[in-house]
Design an enzyme around this catalytic site. Sequence first.
Site: not given
Length: 388
Positions: A284, A332
């Site tokens: 993350y 992304y």
Amino acid sequence: MRTESQLRGSTSVVGVAEAGLGEVGPDVSALQIAGEASLEAIADAGLKPSDIDAVFCHSAFFTFPATTLSEYLGLQPRYVDTTATGGSSFVAHLRHATAAINAGMAEVALIAYGSNQRSHSGGLATSGANLVPSYEAPFGPRLPVSGYALAAARHMHEFGTTRKDFAEIAVAARKWAKLHPHAFTRDDLAIDDVLGARMVSTPLSVRDCCLVTDGAGAVVVTTTERARDLQQAIVPILSVAEAARHMNISTTPDLTTTAAAESGPRAFELAGLKPSDVDVVEVYDAFTINTLLFLEDLGFCAKGEGGSFVADGGIAPGGRLPVNTNGGGLSYTHPGMYGIFLIVEAVRQLRGEAGDRQVADAHVGLVHGNGGVLSSQVTALLGDASTL
């Protein structure tokens, strides 16, 4: 009664999907794209909505998330879970789904998330007022970024880490994103671009911070026995471990070591693996400091050596370790909570479906979710059929 280590590989991910990535516009709801991703993931598994008997969902955009999503899809699950630990929730849901399935409480679980934070109110949204008094608010932090900036500054002070080290992480993420046709940001990014970008919270610039996008993701989990009869290659869940050390960053016992130092070793022990067995890593990366801290805490390098580990394209395509192979939250997508997308990308890598960004001979993938301000840490190890 089976121990947790005996659950290794008992369940598998059999379907994944994403929907509404980028910017969906003001007329598309978070629930709508969560529903779209869910139906696509169910179809990806070769199943029907009526096969789903457990629903796991967390959202800041609709209340009673699992129940609301079930109603929207016409599902009548016998098990629901809305565990809310921020962006780590969905990795934790892998563990909870495995437990429920092994306890006979469910057979096929849907894990889903949807957010239209970019389109909604200029990208600002809240799940409600904070009813717990904050001892940090009087100091005027710009949360969450200021909390992560504290960790970054302390790491620089203790270990000599530089802003260039953080920039290497942002540039590596962008290089991976350039290989993904659906990445939100694919233009060139150089070290100097990161270093010269607008400062948000010293020492983190805007290029050290994640995107603000819309997006939804979904994952379907069932028994590995049933998974063998479905249309996709199985992706066994080898282990999942959770750890939490604080809620507010001001109460953390150590700014440079996260609870990933606890969840990671437990996950490796449960899976019977070690960091050197991992072929692809999805962590993350809400901020560049996240990636550096997690690589250290999960055992891929020693504490304080994250800067040298990522230097010179160490985690970029062609580097020593493939990290955040879709471009991550930095390049992304990042629709408020990113954890579900970690799982989706790891599964695609382990299935060999990642196209130009495919990691060769990927058999073991590590997924690591983070919630709050380095508050909740959840580590999962996924594999392919060879790992059973």
